[in-house]
Design a protein around this motif. Structure first.
Motif, PDB file in Angstrom:
ATOM      1  N   ARG A   1       0.524  -1.205  -0.051  1.00 28.55           N
ATOM      2  CA  ARG A   1       0.085  -0.101  -0.081  1.00 28.55           C
ATOM      3  C   ARG A   1       0.984   1.338  -0.073  1.00 28.55           C
ATOM      4  O   ARG A   1       0.539   2.304  -0.457  1.00 28.55           O
ATOM      5  N   GLN A   2       2.002   1.295   0.707  1.00 31.44           N
ATOM      6  CA  GLN A   2       2.961   2.378   0.700  1.00 31.44           C
ATOM      7  C   GLN A   2       4.284   1.848   0.597  1.00 31.44           C
ATOM      8  O   GLN A   2       5.045   1.457   1.619  1.00 31.44           O
ATOM      9  N   PRO A   3       4.822   1.662  -0.586  1.00 28.04           N
ATOM     10  CA  PRO A   3       5.847   1.174  -0.885  1.00 28.04           C
ATOM     11  C   PRO A   3       7.112   2.191  -0.267  1.00 28.04           C
ATOM     12  O   PRO A   3       6.904   3.306  -0.482  1.00 28.04           O
ATOM     13  N   PRO A   4       8.078   1.577   0.299  1.00 20.63           N
ATOM     14  CA  PRO A   4       9.059   2.595   1.275  1.00 20.63           C
ATOM     15  C   PRO A   4      10.099   3.071   0.253  1.00 20.63           C
ATOM     16  O   PRO A   4      10.582   2.318  -0.796  1.00 20.63           O
ATOM     17  N   ALA A   5      10.349   4.223   0.575  1.00 22.82           N
ATOM     18  CA  ALA A   5      11.448   4.660  -0.228  1.00 22.82           C
ATOM     19  C   ALA A   5      12.817   4.302   0.244  1.00 22.82           C
ATOM     20  O   ALA A   5      13.643   4.642  -0.642  1.00 22.82           O
ATOM     21  N   SER A   6      12.976   4.212   1.507  1.00 17.97           N
ATOM     22  CA  SER A   6      14.275   3.637   1.974  1.00 17.97           C
ATOM     23  C   SER A   6      13.809   2.941   3.138  1.00 17.97           C
ATOM     24  O   SER A   6      13.123   2.747   3.578  1.00 17.97           O
ATOM     25  N   GLY A   7      15.316   2.409   3.530  1.00 17.89           N
ATOM     26  CA  GLY A   7      15.237   1.520   5.004  1.00 17.89           C
ATOM     27  C   GLY A   7      15.116  -0.018   4.796  1.00 17.89           C
ATOM     28  O   GLY A   7      15.007  -0.774   5.613  1.00 17.89           O
ATOM     29  N   ILE A   8      14.867  -0.363   3.524  1.00 20.83           N
ATOM     30  CA  ILE A   8      14.634  -1.813   3.357  1.00 20.83           C
ATOM     31  C   ILE A   8      15.317  -2.138   1.856  1.00 20.83           C
ATOM     32  O   ILE A   8      15.315  -1.378   0.970  1.00 20.83           O
ATOM     33  N   ALA A   9      15.863  -3.330   1.793  1.00 21.32           N
ATOM     34  CA  ALA A   9      16.577  -3.809   0.563  1.00 21.32           C
ATOM     35  C   ALA A   9      16.724  -5.186   0.409  1.00 21.32           C
ATOM     36  O   ALA A   9      16.669  -6.094   1.540  1.00 21.32           O
ATOM     37  N   LEU A  10      17.267  -5.591  -0.626  1.00 20.76           N
ATOM     38  CA  LEU A  10      17.342  -7.041  -0.976  1.00 20.76           C
ATOM     39  C   LEU A  10      19.024  -7.258  -1.082  1.00 20.76           C
ATOM     40  O   LEU A  10      19.513  -6.502  -1.900  1.00 20.76           O
ATOM     41  N   ALA A  11      19.460  -8.097  -0.208  1.00 21.01           N
ATOM     42  CA  ALA A  11      20.817  -8.344  -0.332  1.00 21.01           C
ATOM     43  C   ALA A  11      21.327  -9.796  -0.625  1.00 21.01           C
ATOM     44  O   ALA A  11      20.511 -10.556  -0.301  1.00 21.01           O
ATOM     45  N   ALA A  12      22.567 -10.024  -1.172  1.00 22.69           N
ATOM     46  CA  ALA A  12      22.957 -11.293  -1.475  1.00 22.69           C
ATOM     47  C   ALA A  12      24.404 -11.703  -0.519  1.00 22.69           C
ATOM     48  O   ALA A  12      25.011 -10.772  -0.424  1.00 22.69           O
ATOM     49  N   VAL A  13      24.509 -12.789  -0.255  1.00 24.29           N
ATOM     50  CA  VAL A  13      25.648 -13.486   0.052  1.00 24.29           C
ATOM     51  C   VAL A  13      26.109 -14.443  -0.428  1.00 24.29           C
ATOM     52  O   VAL A  13      25.418 -14.810  -1.565  1.00 24.29           O
ATOM     53  N   GLY A  14      27.181 -15.020  -0.051  1.00 25.21           N
ATOM     54  CA  GLY A  14      27.675 -16.085  -0.958  1.00 25.21           C
ATOM     55  C   GLY A  14      28.263 -15.946  -2.169  1.00 25.21           C
ATOM     56  O   GLY A  14      28.689 -14.686  -2.605  1.00 25.21           O
ATOM     57  N   SER A  15      28.197 -16.511  -3.062  1.00 26.38           N
ATOM     58  CA  SER A  15      28.676 -16.508  -4.336  1.00 26.38           C
ATOM     59  C   SER A  15      27.780 -15.620  -5.176  1.00 26.38           C
ATOM     60  O   SER A  15      28.295 -14.730  -6.211  1.00 26.38           O
ATOM     61  N   VAL A  16      26.608 -15.262  -4.977  1.00 25.92           N
ATOM     62  CA  VAL A  16      25.901 -14.422  -5.618  1.00 25.92           C
ATOM     63  C   VAL A  16      26.203 -12.974  -5.287  1.00 25.92           C
ATOM     64  O   VAL A  16      26.440 -11.854  -6.126  1.00 25.92           O
ATOM     65  N   GLY A  17      26.564 -12.628  -3.890  1.00 26.11           N
ATOM     66  CA  GLY A  17      26.887 -11.709  -3.341  1.00 26.11           C
ATOM     67  C   GLY A  17      28.318 -11.177  -3.986  1.00 26.11           C
ATOM     68  O   GLY A  17      28.360  -9.951  -4.141  1.00 26.11           O
ATOM     69  N   ARG A  18      29.230 -12.175  -4.071  1.00 27.97           N
ATOM     70  CA  ARG A  18      30.487 -11.768  -4.704  1.00 27.97           C
ATOM     71  C   ARG A  18      30.466 -11.737  -6.251  1.00 27.97           C
ATOM     72  O   ARG A  18      31.402 -11.630  -6.912  1.00 27.97           O
ATOM     73  N   GLY A  19      29.385 -11.998  -6.942  1.00 25.34           N
ATOM     74  CA  GLY A  19      29.314 -11.905  -8.190  1.00 25.34           C
ATOM     75  C   GLY A  19      29.937 -13.209  -9.069  1.00 25.34           C
ATOM     76  O   GLY A  19      30.370 -12.815 -10.192  1.00 25.34           O
ATOM     77  N   GLU A  20      30.236 -14.258  -8.239  1.00 22.70           N
ATOM     78  CA  GLU A  20      30.746 -15.500  -8.884  1.00 22.70           C
ATOM     79  C   GLU A  20      29.998 -16.589  -8.872  1.00 22.70           C
ATOM     80  O   GLU A  20      30.364 -17.511  -9.031  1.00 22.70           O
ATOM     81  N   ALA A  21      28.579 -16.443  -8.968  1.00 23.05           N
ATOM     82  CA  ALA A  21      27.616 -17.797  -8.851  1.00 23.05           C
ATOM     83  C   ALA A  21      27.826 -18.401 -10.379  1.00 23.05           C
ATOM     84  O   ALA A  21      27.937 -17.833 -11.360  1.00 23.05           O
ATOM     85  N   GLY A  22      27.735 -19.614 -10.028  1.00 23.05           N
ATOM     86  CA  GLY A  22      27.847 -20.588 -11.192  1.00 23.05           C
ATOM     87  C   GLY A  22      26.258 -20.632 -11.880  1.00 23.05           C
ATOM     88  O   GLY A  22      25.317 -19.926 -11.299  1.00 23.05           O
ATOM     89  N   PRO A  23      26.205 -21.460 -12.937  1.00 27.65           N
ATOM     90  CA  PRO A  23      25.043 -21.419 -13.806  1.00 27.65           C
ATOM     91  C   PRO A  23      23.998 -21.808 -12.987  1.00 27.65           C
ATOM     92  O   PRO A  23      22.691 -21.535 -13.057  1.00 27.65           O
ATOM     93  N   LEU A  24      24.073 -22.902 -11.788  1.00 26.53           N
ATOM     94  CA  LEU A  24      23.007 -23.439 -11.088  1.00 26.53           C
ATOM     95  C   LEU A  24      23.412 -23.165  -9.642  1.00 26.53           C
ATOM     96  O   LEU A  24      23.035 -24.125  -8.666  1.00 26.53           O
TER      97      LEU A  24
END
Length: 804
Positions: free
Chosen positions: A50-73
């Motif tokens: 109803r009220q999308p937040p402008a700030s204060g919330i985020a999607l984050a990744a850790v591991g290989s996805v967070g490092r930009g090293e993820a494999g195909p699967l």
């Protein structure tokens, strides 16, 4: 497979592996896809609020996805990160559901959590694995400042608590390595969790983040990139997000990565694992040094230098060069450093190794006597040799001394017996040989032969013993050894498999077996003792499958027969029909060691009651059986033992006064000792024609056939049976190679009996599901088989093996 997974595999198609440097570009494209797709799902989820937040919330990744090293699967390891002031708990729950469910519906593997910044801090404080993972947390969508705040907070706490958490980290790393093994020494390596795997470089980054040590770069980064490429290839060829390089995938992964031979792939993976493991081990030592410096520092801390001799010192658990060392003028200083370090059980500092490798001059060819002595001292250092040699090898010093080493470095061994790569096996053999030096006259030659015995295990070598002999000769001459010593070591390398093959496949009581053993050492007692010690060290280093109690006992028995001949004749070959006293005793003795059957056993046999005695022999058992001699007794006994779940290793069959007095050496996979009364009752029933005792054998056969059918595996090749010429003067020796199965020895015994052939002894060996059995057979009159009979028996044996 969902559309998302298919798209990721498409981005990592086979063409993306072909070009040099394609790996980083492939992973960059995958990272862009992951960010774009997750961003779209995030936008849909937040816009529905109803009220999308402008700030204060985020999607984050850790591991290989967070490092930009993820494999195909690779899995998605995601955190919905929020500032508690941005949304209510109900809104956060709603947002999480609207974001996670589309990911699950897309069929991706997902590890997810919802946390505030303060919760990240708490989790990192309580969970070491989570703390290391959160050091790599990266924004994917939403308010990047929230992610930056979480990462900064966790990193600050990580540095502040480094002194307390380092012992926990070291313990956790050691436990993981123990569970998953050493990547460099595995034919099916875990590319992520093993010692030298991808996770170890994450630990290196964590140590750097704690300001405890600098992270090694260059070779470590290149090794990490190679393992990432292999991991990506595993995903593509299997269609699954695996981290283990399975045997069944070797060929496909090797082809995808441009290797002509899967062994080249495994060697590259092993090299990469060794590089990362060496980097991690050294960085952990330096982190410990840094921690101790923080604890002990009152004022400026001076390093504690304990002199070790030759301008070398111990400093913080490593061997280092002193300031006055003559690195640039002393070509023997690397050898001296290695000897000092190995004897002290300490690694050489990487900085010191760099200086030795780049500044010390090459040794002259041939080596001077002092250098040869230092090299022998290094090989004699015992277990301390292993880490020191690894450091020398990592820094290129071994190649300078032994150019032949490059061809066996990290070379895999596709053999169920061996547990190490070729080069590591050679070093382990040297270590075990160092414990046997007092049993031989020339310890230095034993250690050199141990170092070089498998140097011929190179690509294309048909017989590595033969291929290795000239290579060993080249090494010995480069080291400056005398011609006589060169000949000894060369001969030991050429014959290093002879004694164990004779011990496990030939009849020790046959003079021809002793002749063959003596021929391998030119009848020389000192060379025989060297070859015997090398044989033991080689088998022990190979692993528990190569050095079992029964193999050790057989080798000792052969050694006793050879020494008896040497004592009597000085090593001269036997004449036809001639035996030493020991050979005569071995051929004629009963299982109990007496030349005559005791009266009580004679009376029992007369009443049709077999005599069975079981004698423990370490991890195996000797089953002594006396029974009335009859056609098929060998087959019945073999079948009964197989029905009892026992594995036959050796059978020695004798006939005294019309009675069969047989000795069977068996192992029990279940660990239960053979039950003599059950075996006795079973033999008595079989003698009357009752086949009931073999019923369990048939059930074992059916189970084995069902498992083989379920596996879908075909036979590895046609069985082979061949005559071994010259192996015996009074029996025909037939060697059988086939796929092992329950009751095979029983079936062969029946086939030989129906062919009118008597079995004098049988020597059984099984490796990786393949049997290598040797039978000493005669006709009913105890004579050698004529050529026509040999051809008939060979055909029958092959048909019997095929019939399974």
């Amino acid at each position: 497979m969902g559309d998302v997974a298919a798209r990721r595999l498409d981005l990592a198609g086979t063409r993306s592996f072909a070009a040099a440097g394609a790996g980083p570009e492939r992973r960059r494209r995958l990272a862009e896809f992951n960010a774009a797709w997750l961003g779209e799902v995030w936008a849909d989820a937040t816009e529905s609020l109803r009220q999308p937040p402008a700030s204060g919330i985020a999607l984050a990744a850790v591991g290989s996805v967070g490092r930009g090293e993820a494999g195909p699967l690779s899995d998605y390891d995601l955190v919905l990160l929020h500032d508690t002031r941005a949304l209510t708990n109900d809104d956060i729950t709603t947002l999480a559901d609207r974001f996670w469910y589309p990911l699950w519906d897309a069929g991706v593997r997902l590890d997810h959590s919802v946390r505030s910044v303060s919760q990240c801090r708490t989790v990192a404080a309580d969970d070491l694995t989570a703390a290391v993972g959160l050091l790599d947390i990266a924004p994917v969508a939403g308010d990047a400042e929230v992610v930056a705040a979480a990462r900064a907070t966790v990193s600050h706490d990580w540095r502040a608590q480094a002194r307390r958490r380092l012992p926990q980290l070291v313990e956790a790393v050691a436990a993981r390595h123990h569970r998953h093994g050493e990547l460099a020494q595995s034919l099916e390596p875990d590319l992520k969790e093993a010692h030298g795997g991808l996770r170890d470089l994450t630990i290196l980054r964590a140590l750097t983040e704690a300001w405890l040590a600098e992270r090694p770069r260059g070779e470590a980064d290149a090794a990490y990139a190679l393992l990432l490429d292999v991991r990506d290839a595993v995903h593509v060829v299997t269609g699954r997000g695996r981290d283990r390089l399975g045997r069944e995938d070797h060929d496909a992964v090797a082809a995808l990565l441009g290797h002509d031979d899967p062994d080249d792939l495994l060697a590259a993976v092993s090299d990469a694992g060794r590089t990362i493991a060496y980097a991690l081990d050294g960085t952990l030592r330096r982190a410990g040094q840094s921690q101790r410096a923080r604890v002990l520092r009152v004022g400026p801390r001076r390093p504690q230098m304990v002199p070790l001799g030759y301008g070398l010192f111990e400093s913080d658990g490593e061997v280092v060069l002193g300031s006055g060392s003559l690195v640039e003028t002393d070509p023997q200083l690397p050898l001296r450093s290695a000897v000092v370090a190995a004897r002290a059980g300490l690694p050489i500092s990487p900085t010191t190794l760099d200086n030795l490798a780049t500044k010390s001059p090459d040794l002259p060819t041939p080596w001077p006597a002092t250098a040869r002595d230092l090299f022998s001292d290094l090989l004699a250092a015992g277990p301390g040799l292993v880490p020191v040699w690894e450091g020398l090898d990592q820094h290129g010093l071994v190649d300078r001394w032994l150019p032949e080493w490059a061809a066996v470095r990290s070379r895999p061994q596709r053999n169920a017996v061996h547990r190490h790569t070729v080069d590591r096996h050679l070093i382990e053999t040297v270590v075990h040989a160092s414990g046997l030096v007092r049993t031989v006259g020339r310890a230095d030659l034993l250690l050199l032969a141990a170092l070089l015995h498998d140097i011929g295990k190179v690509r294309g070598a048909h017989d590595h013993s033969v291929a290795g002999a000239p290579l060993a000769e080249d090494v010995m001459r480069r080291l400056g050894h005398a011609d006589a010593d060169v000949a000894v070591v060369t001969g030991l390398v050429r014959e290093h498999l002879t004694l164990i093959e004779l011990a496990t496949r030939r009849d020790h009581a046959d003079p021809a077996t002793v002749d063959a053993a003596l021929a391998a050492v030119d009848g020389d007692r000192d060379r025989f003792e060297l070859l015997l010690a090398l044989t033991e060290a080689d088998a022990v280093a190979a692993g528990p499958k190569a050095w079992t109690d029964w193999r050790a006992a057989l080798l000792r028995q052969l050694a006793t027969a050879v020494r008896a001949r040497l004592d009597r004749t000085g090593g001269e070959p036997s004449t036809p029909g001639e035996r030493t006293a020991y050979e005569t005793e071995l051929a004629a003795t009963t299982a109990s060691g007496d030349a005559q059957i005791p009266d009580e056993i004679v009376r029992a046999l007369a009443a049709g009651d077999p005599h069975v005695e079981v004698v423990a022999n370490g991890g195996s058992w000797r089953v002594d059986i006396a029974d009335r001699d009859r056609l098929g007794l060998f087959a019945d006994t073999a079948g009964l033992l197989a029905a009892e779940g026992l594995v036959v290793r050796t059978a020695v069959l004798r006939t005294l006064d019309g009675a069969a007095v047989n000795e069977w050496h068996v192992e029990s996979p279940s660990g239960s000792a053979p039950e003599p009364e059950r075996i006795r009752r079973g033999l008595a029933r079989l003698a009357t024609g009752d086949r009931g005792p073999l019923g369990l054998l048939e059930r074992r056969r059916q189970f084995a056939r069902r498992r083989a059918g379920e596996s879908g595996l075909g036979l590895p090749g046609q069985p082979r049976a061949l005559v071994v010429p010259g192996a015996s003067t009074d029996a025909t020796v037939i060697e059988v190679r086939a796929e092992d199965r329950p009751g095979l020895l029983h079936d062969l015994g029946i086939a030989l009996a129906k062919s009118g052939v008597s079995v004098r002894s049988a020597h059984i060996a099984t490796y990786a599901g393949q049997t290598l059995d040797t039978f000493y057979v005669t006709d009913r009159a105890g004579r050698l088989l004529d050529p026509g009979k040999v051809a008939q028996v060979v055909a029958v044996v092959i048909d019997t093996c095929d019939a399974g």
